[in-house]
Design a protein around this motif. Sequence first.
Motif, PDB file in Angstrom:
ATOM      1  N   TRP B  34      -2.039  -1.738  -0.560  1.00  0.00           N
ATOM      2  CA  TRP B  34      -0.462  -1.836  -0.691  1.00  0.00           C
ATOM      3  C   TRP B  34      -0.123  -0.202  -1.224  1.00  0.00           C
ATOM      4  O   TRP B  34      -1.014   0.084  -2.235  1.00  0.00           O
ATOM      5  CB  TRP B  34       0.195  -2.749  -1.578  1.00  0.00           C
ATOM      6  CG  TRP B  34       0.119  -4.176  -1.144  1.00  0.00           C
ATOM      7  CD1 TRP B  34      -0.720  -5.181  -0.880  1.00  0.00           C
ATOM      8  CD2 TRP B  34       1.155  -4.761  -0.537  1.00  0.00           C
ATOM      9  NE1 TRP B  34      -0.353  -6.317  -0.518  1.00  0.00           N
ATOM     10  CE2 TRP B  34       0.845  -6.111   0.021  1.00  0.00           C
ATOM     11  CE3 TRP B  34       2.587  -4.275  -0.220  1.00  0.00           C
ATOM     12  CZ2 TRP B  34       1.945  -6.829   0.423  1.00  0.00           C
ATOM     13  CZ3 TRP B  34       3.516  -5.227   0.538  1.00  0.00           C
ATOM     14  CH2 TRP B  34       3.263  -6.347   0.920  1.00  0.00           C
ATOM     15  N   TYR B  35       0.947   0.324  -0.762  1.00  0.00           N
ATOM     16  CA  TYR B  35       1.281   1.544  -1.293  1.00  0.00           C
ATOM     17  C   TYR B  35       2.781   1.319  -1.532  1.00  0.00           C
ATOM     18  O   TYR B  35       3.533   0.427  -1.294  1.00  0.00           O
ATOM     19  CB  TYR B  35       1.085   2.534  -0.351  1.00  0.00           C
ATOM     20  CG  TYR B  35      -0.232   2.909   0.073  1.00  0.00           C
ATOM     21  CD1 TYR B  35      -0.920   2.513   1.063  1.00  0.00           C
ATOM     22  CD2 TYR B  35      -0.901   4.041  -0.525  1.00  0.00           C
ATOM     23  CE1 TYR B  35      -2.124   2.711   1.451  1.00  0.00           C
ATOM     24  CE2 TYR B  35      -2.124   4.500  -0.294  1.00  0.00           C
ATOM     25  CZ  TYR B  35      -2.817   3.765   0.733  1.00  0.00           C
ATOM     26  OH  TYR B  35      -4.048   3.969   1.292  1.00  0.00           O
ATOM     27  N   ARG B  36       3.147   2.387  -2.496  1.00  0.00           N
ATOM     28  CA  ARG B  36       4.690   2.286  -2.918  1.00  0.00           C
ATOM     29  C   ARG B  36       5.405   3.637  -2.664  1.00  0.00           C
ATOM     30  O   ARG B  36       4.561   4.839  -2.800  1.00  0.00           O
ATOM     31  CB  ARG B  36       4.846   2.074  -4.113  1.00  0.00           C
ATOM     32  CG  ARG B  36       6.071   1.830  -4.683  1.00  0.00           C
ATOM     33  CD  ARG B  36       6.549   1.265  -5.840  1.00  0.00           C
ATOM     34  NE  ARG B  36       5.903   2.183  -7.201  1.00  0.00           N
ATOM     35  CZ  ARG B  36       6.305   1.961  -8.419  1.00  0.00           C
ATOM     36  NH1 ARG B  36       6.982   0.605  -8.898  1.00  0.00           N
ATOM     37  NH2 ARG B  36       5.806   2.545  -9.517  1.00  0.00           N
ATOM     38  N   GLN B  37       6.513   3.499  -2.034  1.00  0.00           N
ATOM     39  CA  GLN B  37       7.010   4.984  -1.543  1.00  0.00           C
ATOM     40  C   GLN B  37       8.653   5.030  -2.411  1.00  0.00           C
ATOM     41  O   GLN B  37       9.324   4.419  -1.996  1.00  0.00           O
ATOM     42  CB  GLN B  37       7.352   5.059  -0.230  1.00  0.00           C
ATOM     43  CG  GLN B  37       7.934   6.725   0.223  1.00  0.00           C
ATOM     44  CD  GLN B  37       7.826   6.979   1.544  1.00  0.00           C
ATOM     45  OE1 GLN B  37       7.766   5.742   2.616  1.00  0.00           O
ATOM     46  NE2 GLN B  37       7.791   7.973   2.288  1.00  0.00           N
ATOM     47  N   GLU B  85      13.609   0.445 -11.912  1.00  0.00           N
ATOM     48  CA  GLU B  85      12.529   1.555 -11.249  1.00  0.00           C
ATOM     49  C   GLU B  85      11.816   0.974 -10.585  1.00  0.00           C
ATOM     50  O   GLU B  85      10.853   1.736  -9.646  1.00  0.00           O
ATOM     51  CB  GLU B  85      11.712   2.178 -12.754  1.00  0.00           C
ATOM     52  CG  GLU B  85      11.005   0.979 -13.403  1.00  0.00           C
ATOM     53  CD  GLU B  85      11.898   0.535 -14.589  1.00  0.00           C
ATOM     54  OE1 GLU B  85      12.966   0.501 -14.495  1.00  0.00           O
ATOM     55  OE2 GLU B  85      11.057   0.289 -15.686  1.00  0.00           O
ATOM     56  N   ASP B  86      11.732  -0.401 -10.103  1.00  0.00           N
ATOM     57  CA  ASP B  86      10.864  -0.913  -8.994  1.00  0.00           C
ATOM     58  C   ASP B  86      11.364  -0.673  -7.691  1.00  0.00           C
ATOM     59  O   ASP B  86      10.803  -0.964  -6.590  1.00  0.00           O
ATOM     60  CB  ASP B  86      10.657  -2.614  -9.213  1.00  0.00           C
ATOM     61  CG  ASP B  86      10.084  -2.759 -10.822  1.00  0.00           C
ATOM     62  OD1 ASP B  86      10.163  -3.938 -11.022  1.00  0.00           O
ATOM     63  OD2 ASP B  86       9.243  -1.933 -11.112  1.00  0.00           O
ATOM     64  N   SER B  87      12.642  -0.325  -7.796  1.00  0.00           N
ATOM     65  CA  SER B  87      13.238  -0.008  -6.155  1.00  0.00           C
ATOM     66  C   SER B  87      12.498   1.036  -5.590  1.00  0.00           C
ATOM     67  O   SER B  87      12.224   2.039  -5.964  1.00  0.00           O
ATOM     68  CB  SER B  87      14.911   0.361  -6.707  1.00  0.00           C
ATOM     69  OG  SER B  87      15.580  -0.546  -7.161  1.00  0.00           O
ATOM     70  N   ALA B  88      12.132   0.483  -4.358  1.00  0.00           N
ATOM     71  CA  ALA B  88      11.234   1.376  -3.263  1.00  0.00           C
ATOM     72  C   ALA B  88      10.926   0.935  -2.190  1.00  0.00           C
ATOM     73  O   ALA B  88      11.367  -0.207  -1.928  1.00  0.00           O
ATOM     74  CB  ALA B  88       9.876   1.831  -4.386  1.00  0.00           C
ATOM     75  N   VAL B  89      10.167   1.774  -1.505  1.00  0.00           N
ATOM     76  CA  VAL B  89       9.641   0.802  -0.193  1.00  0.00           C
ATOM     77  C   VAL B  89       8.230   0.638  -0.482  1.00  0.00           C
ATOM     78  O   VAL B  89       7.450   1.389  -0.774  1.00  0.00           O
ATOM     79  CB  VAL B  89       9.757   1.979   1.047  1.00  0.00           C
ATOM     80  CG1 VAL B  89       9.271   1.465   2.164  1.00  0.00           C
ATOM     81  CG2 VAL B  89      11.311   2.307   1.150  1.00  0.00           C
ATOM     82  N   TYR B  90       7.890  -0.748  -0.138  1.00  0.00           N
ATOM     83  CA  TYR B  90       6.644  -0.970  -0.351  1.00  0.00           C
ATOM     84  C   TYR B  90       5.924  -1.032   1.057  1.00  0.00           C
ATOM     85  O   TYR B  90       6.511  -2.007   1.985  1.00  0.00           O
ATOM     86  CB  TYR B  90       6.681  -2.502  -1.248  1.00  0.00           C
ATOM     87  CG  TYR B  90       6.915  -2.493  -2.693  1.00  0.00           C
ATOM     88  CD1 TYR B  90       8.338  -2.214  -2.827  1.00  0.00           C
ATOM     89  CD2 TYR B  90       6.107  -1.969  -3.471  1.00  0.00           C
ATOM     90  CE1 TYR B  90       8.838  -1.917  -4.179  1.00  0.00           C
ATOM     91  CE2 TYR B  90       6.453  -2.071  -4.938  1.00  0.00           C
ATOM     92  CZ  TYR B  90       7.782  -1.914  -5.052  1.00  0.00           C
ATOM     93  OH  TYR B  90       8.216  -1.609  -6.367  1.00  0.00           O
ATOM     94  N   LEU B  91       4.944  -0.457   1.126  1.00  0.00           N
ATOM     95  CA  LEU B  91       4.230  -0.203   2.357  1.00  0.00           C
ATOM     96  C   LEU B  91       2.778  -1.038   2.519  1.00  0.00           C
ATOM     97  O   LEU B  91       2.128  -0.895   1.281  1.00  0.00           O
ATOM     98  CB  LEU B  91       3.984   1.259   2.840  1.00  0.00           C
ATOM     99  CG  LEU B  91       5.125   2.136   3.056  1.00  0.00           C
ATOM    100  CD1 LEU B  91       4.914   3.595   3.218  1.00  0.00           C
ATOM    101  CD2 LEU B  91       5.874   1.612   4.386  1.00  0.00           C
ATOM    102  N   CYS B  92       2.415  -1.584   3.536  1.00  0.00           N
ATOM    103  CA  CYS B  92       1.191  -2.227   3.591  1.00  0.00           C
ATOM    104  C   CYS B  92       0.498  -1.700   4.656  1.00  0.00           C
ATOM    105  O   CYS B  92       1.108  -1.358   5.673  1.00  0.00           O
ATOM    106  CB  CYS B  92       1.435  -3.664   3.918  1.00  0.00           C
ATOM    107  SG  CYS B  92      -0.295  -4.772   4.074  1.00  0.00           S
ATOM    108  N   ALA B  93      -0.752  -1.493   4.503  1.00  0.00           N
ATOM    109  CA  ALA B  93      -1.706  -1.078   5.709  1.00  0.00           C
ATOM    110  C   ALA B  93      -3.043  -1.825   5.689  1.00  0.00           C
ATOM    111  O   ALA B  93      -3.396  -2.300   4.861  1.00  0.00           O
ATOM    112  CB  ALA B  93      -2.207   0.512   5.327  1.00  0.00           C
TER     113      ALA B  93
END
Lengths: 116, 117
Positions: B34-37, B85-93
Amino acid sequence: AQSVTQLDSHVSVSEGTPVLLRCNYSSSYSPSLFWYVQHPNKGLQLLLKYTSAATLVKGINGFEAEFKKSETSFHLTKPSAHMSDAAEYFCVVIHAISSNTGKLIFGQGTTLQVKP
Amino acid sequence: GAGVSQSPSNKVTEKGKDVELRCDPISGHTALYWYRQSLGQGLEFLIYFQGNSAPDKSGLPSDRFSAERTGGSVSTLTIQRTQQEDSAVYLCASSLPILAESYNEQFFGPGTRLTVL
Protein backbone atom coordinates in the motif's frame (compact mmCIF):
# COMPACT_ATOMS: atom_id res chain seq x y z
CA ALA A 1 19.29 5.64 3.48
CA GLN A 2 18.22 5.77 -0.11
CA SER A 3 16.53 8.76 -1.73
CA VAL A 4 15.93 10.28 -5.13
CA THR A 5 15.63 13.90 -6.18
CA GLN A 6 13.89 14.91 -9.35
CA LEU A 7 15.39 18.20 -10.37
CA ASP A 8 12.42 19.57 -12.29
CA SER A 9 8.82 19.57 -11.12
CA HIS A 10 7.58 20.52 -14.59
CA VAL A 11 9.07 20.09 -18.08
CA SER A 12 7.51 21.39 -21.26
CA VAL A 13 8.61 20.30 -24.75
CA SER A 14 7.26 20.53 -28.25
CA GLU A 15 6.11 17.40 -30.04
CA GLY A 16 8.99 15.82 -31.94
CA THR A 17 11.73 17.35 -29.76
CA PRO A 18 13.89 15.48 -27.24
CA VAL A 19 12.81 14.84 -23.68
CA LEU A 20 15.12 14.99 -20.66
CA LEU A 21 13.82 14.34 -17.15
CA ARG A 22 16.52 14.58 -14.50
CA CYS A 23 16.98 12.43 -11.44
CA ASN A 24 19.77 12.21 -8.88
CA TYR A 25 19.95 9.46 -6.30
CA SER A 26 21.53 8.92 -2.92
CA SER A 27 22.25 5.40 -1.77
CA SER A 28 24.54 3.63 0.64
CA TYR A 29 24.27 0.50 -1.44
CA SER A 30 24.53 -0.26 -5.12
CA PRO A 31 21.07 0.99 -6.00
CA SER A 32 18.28 -0.41 -8.08
CA LEU A 33 16.57 2.46 -9.88
CA PHE A 34 13.37 2.77 -11.84
CA TRP A 35 11.24 5.20 -13.76
CA TYR A 36 7.48 4.97 -13.49
CA VAL A 37 4.89 6.89 -15.50
CA GLN A 38 1.42 7.89 -14.37
CA HIS A 39 -1.08 9.02 -16.97
CA PRO A 40 -4.13 10.99 -15.77
CA ASN A 41 -6.62 8.75 -14.01
CA LYS A 42 -4.51 5.66 -14.65
CA GLY A 43 -2.28 3.51 -12.51
CA LEU A 44 1.48 3.73 -12.28
CA GLN A 45 3.33 1.85 -15.00
CA LEU A 46 6.95 0.76 -15.01
CA LEU A 47 8.92 2.41 -17.84
CA LEU A 48 12.31 0.88 -17.19
CA LYS A 49 14.63 -0.42 -14.48
CA TYR A 50 18.32 -0.51 -13.68
CA THR A 51 19.56 -3.38 -11.53
CA SER A 52 23.37 -3.28 -11.94
CA ALA A 53 23.53 -4.82 -15.40
CA ALA A 54 23.99 -2.52 -18.43
CA THR A 55 24.22 1.15 -17.47
CA LEU A 56 22.12 2.23 -20.45
CA VAL A 57 18.64 0.90 -19.95
CA LYS A 58 15.96 0.84 -22.61
CA GLY A 59 12.32 0.92 -21.66
CA ILE A 60 8.92 1.04 -23.22
CA ASN A 61 7.66 3.69 -25.64
CA GLY A 62 11.15 4.69 -26.77
CA PHE A 63 12.37 5.89 -23.37
CA GLU A 64 15.81 5.12 -22.03
CA ALA A 65 17.90 6.06 -19.02
CA GLU A 66 21.59 5.98 -18.24
CA PHE A 67 22.99 5.12 -14.83
CA LYS A 68 26.01 7.31 -14.07
CA LYS A 69 27.61 6.39 -10.78
CA SER A 70 30.14 9.24 -10.91
CA GLU A 71 27.31 11.75 -11.17
CA THR A 72 24.80 9.78 -9.04
CA SER A 73 22.31 10.37 -11.81
CA PHE A 74 19.67 8.36 -13.64
CA HIS A 75 18.19 10.77 -16.18
CA LEU A 76 15.32 9.70 -18.44
CA THR A 77 15.47 10.59 -22.12
CA LYS A 78 13.53 10.13 -25.32
CA PRO A 79 14.70 11.36 -28.73
CA SER A 80 11.32 12.59 -29.93
CA ALA A 81 8.33 13.46 -27.76
CA HIS A 82 4.84 12.36 -28.65
CA MET A 83 1.64 13.92 -27.43
CA SER A 84 0.80 10.68 -25.63
CA ASP A 85 3.93 11.08 -23.48
CA ALA A 86 2.27 13.85 -21.48
CA ALA A 87 2.08 12.45 -17.95
CA GLU A 88 3.68 12.45 -14.51
CA TYR A 89 7.04 10.67 -14.27
CA PHE A 90 8.56 9.30 -11.09
CA CYS A 91 12.15 8.34 -10.43
CA VAL A 92 12.25 5.55 -7.88
CA VAL A 93 14.86 3.75 -5.81
CA ILE A 94 14.27 0.50 -4.04
CA HIS A 95 14.79 0.34 -0.31
CA ALA A 96 17.78 -1.46 1.14
CA ILE A 97 18.50 -4.54 -0.91
CA SER A 98 20.15 -6.15 2.09
CA SER A 99 16.81 -6.39 3.87
CA ASN A 100 14.91 -6.69 0.70
CA THR A 101 11.28 -5.86 1.23
CA GLY A 102 10.99 -4.31 -2.18
CA LYS A 103 9.35 -1.13 -0.96
CA LEU A 104 9.80 1.72 -3.37
CA ILE A 105 11.00 5.22 -2.53
CA PHE A 106 9.61 7.77 -4.95
CA GLY A 107 10.89 11.12 -6.11
CA GLN A 108 8.51 14.06 -6.08
CA GLY A 109 7.59 13.58 -9.72
CA THR A 110 8.02 15.57 -12.92
CA THR A 111 5.05 16.64 -14.98
CA LEU A 112 5.82 16.40 -18.68
CA GLN A 113 3.81 18.67 -20.94
CA VAL A 114 4.00 18.11 -24.71
CA LYS A 115 2.92 20.99 -26.91
CA PRO A 116 1.69 20.49 -30.47
CA GLY B 1 -5.24 -11.29 -17.37
CA ALA B 2 -6.80 -9.01 -14.79
CA GLY B 3 -4.62 -6.42 -13.15
CA VAL B 4 -4.71 -5.08 -9.62
CA SER B 5 -8.13 -3.78 -8.75
CA GLN B 6 -9.14 -1.39 -5.99
CA SER B 7 -12.47 -0.35 -4.59
CA PRO B 8 -14.05 2.04 -4.23
CA SER B 9 -12.51 4.28 -6.87
CA ASN B 10 -13.67 7.34 -4.94
CA LYS B 11 -14.67 7.75 -1.33
CA VAL B 12 -15.94 10.89 0.35
CA THR B 13 -16.33 10.75 4.10
CA GLU B 14 -16.80 13.04 7.05
CA LYS B 15 -14.06 13.76 9.52
CA GLY B 16 -14.09 11.24 12.34
CA LYS B 17 -15.63 8.39 10.37
CA ASP B 18 -13.87 5.09 9.65
CA VAL B 19 -13.18 3.96 6.08
CA GLU B 20 -12.12 0.69 4.48
CA LEU B 21 -10.28 0.49 1.20
CA ARG B 22 -9.97 -2.77 -0.67
CA CYS B 23 -7.28 -4.19 -2.93
CA ASP B 24 -7.46 -7.32 -5.10
CA PRO B 25 -3.95 -8.25 -6.23
CA ILE B 26 -3.02 -10.14 -9.34
CA SER B 27 -3.55 -13.86 -8.86
CA GLY B 28 -0.34 -15.57 -7.74
CA HIS B 29 1.27 -12.39 -6.46
CA THR B 30 2.28 -13.03 -2.87
CA ALA B 31 3.76 -9.58 -2.26
CA LEU B 32 1.31 -6.71 -1.72
CA TYR B 33 2.01 -3.05 -0.98
CA TRP B 34 0.00 0.00 0.00
CA TYR B 35 1.20 3.48 -0.93
CA ARG B 36 -0.32 6.90 -0.46
CA GLN B 37 -0.14 9.75 -2.95
CA SER B 38 -0.89 13.21 -1.63
CA LEU B 39 -0.13 16.76 -2.73
CA GLY B 40 2.05 17.59 0.20
CA GLN B 41 3.92 14.31 0.66
CA GLY B 42 4.13 12.86 -2.83
CA LEU B 43 4.10 9.06 -3.08
CA GLU B 44 4.96 7.26 0.15
CA PHE B 45 5.09 3.65 1.25
CA LEU B 46 2.60 2.56 3.91
CA ILE B 47 2.72 -1.20 4.45
CA TYR B 48 3.98 -4.41 2.83
CA PHE B 49 2.78 -8.00 3.00
CA GLN B 50 4.57 -11.07 1.71
CA GLY B 51 3.01 -14.48 2.11
CA ASN B 52 2.65 -15.50 5.73
CA SER B 53 5.47 -13.28 6.98
CA ALA B 54 4.79 -10.49 9.44
CA PRO B 55 3.92 -7.33 7.51
CA ASP B 56 6.27 -4.37 7.32
CA LYS B 57 4.19 -1.58 8.84
CA SER B 58 6.98 0.95 9.04
CA GLY B 59 5.28 3.44 6.72
CA LEU B 60 1.94 3.72 8.51
CA PRO B 61 1.62 7.36 9.62
CA SER B 62 -0.34 6.75 12.81
CA ASP B 63 -2.11 4.06 14.82
CA ARG B 64 -5.36 5.08 13.13
CA PHE B 65 -4.11 3.21 10.08
CA SER B 66 -4.16 -0.57 9.86
CA ALA B 67 -4.22 -3.18 7.14
CA GLU B 68 -4.84 -6.85 6.86
CA ARG B 69 -4.53 -9.44 4.19
CA THR B 70 -6.83 -12.41 4.42
CA GLY B 71 -5.93 -15.73 2.85
CA GLY B 72 -2.87 -14.25 1.22
CA SER B 73 -4.98 -12.47 -1.37
CA VAL B 74 -7.34 -9.55 -0.81
CA SER B 75 -6.14 -6.73 1.42
CA THR B 76 -8.08 -4.09 3.31
CA LEU B 77 -6.63 -0.79 4.49
CA THR B 78 -8.62 0.72 7.35
CA ILE B 79 -8.39 4.29 8.51
CA GLN B 80 -10.14 5.03 11.79
CA ARG B 81 -11.39 8.45 12.87
CA THR B 82 -10.41 10.00 9.56
CA GLN B 83 -8.82 13.44 9.49
CA GLN B 84 -8.66 15.95 6.66
CA GLU B 85 -4.94 15.29 6.22
CA ASP B 86 -5.80 11.68 5.32
CA SER B 87 -7.23 12.94 2.01
CA ALA B 88 -5.10 11.35 -0.69
CA VAL B 89 -5.06 8.68 -3.36
CA TYR B 90 -4.32 5.28 -1.86
CA LEU B 91 -2.52 2.95 -4.23
CA CYS B 92 -2.13 -0.78 -3.99
CA ALA B 93 0.54 -2.78 -5.80
CA SER B 94 1.36 -6.47 -6.04
CA SER B 95 4.28 -8.51 -7.28
CA LEU B 96 5.70 -11.99 -7.43
CA PRO B 97 7.57 -13.06 -4.28
CA ILE B 98 10.39 -10.82 -3.18
CA LEU B 99 13.63 -12.76 -2.87
CA ALA B 100 16.99 -11.66 -1.56
CA GLU B 101 18.99 -9.55 -4.00
CA SER B 102 16.23 -9.55 -6.58
CA TYR B 103 13.39 -7.38 -7.72
CA ASN B 104 10.05 -8.26 -9.20
CA GLU B 105 8.02 -5.57 -10.91
CA GLN B 106 5.23 -4.09 -8.84
CA PHE B 107 1.95 -3.72 -10.68
CA PHE B 108 -0.19 -0.87 -9.45
CA GLY B 109 -3.93 -0.56 -9.19
CA PRO B 110 -5.80 2.60 -10.25
CA GLY B 111 -6.09 3.80 -6.67
CA THR B 112 -8.83 4.97 -4.34
CA ARG B 113 -9.27 8.72 -4.05
CA LEU B 114 -10.22 9.50 -0.45
CA THR B 115 -11.66 12.88 0.43
CA VAL B 116 -12.25 13.71 4.09
CA LEU B 117 -14.57 16.68 4.59
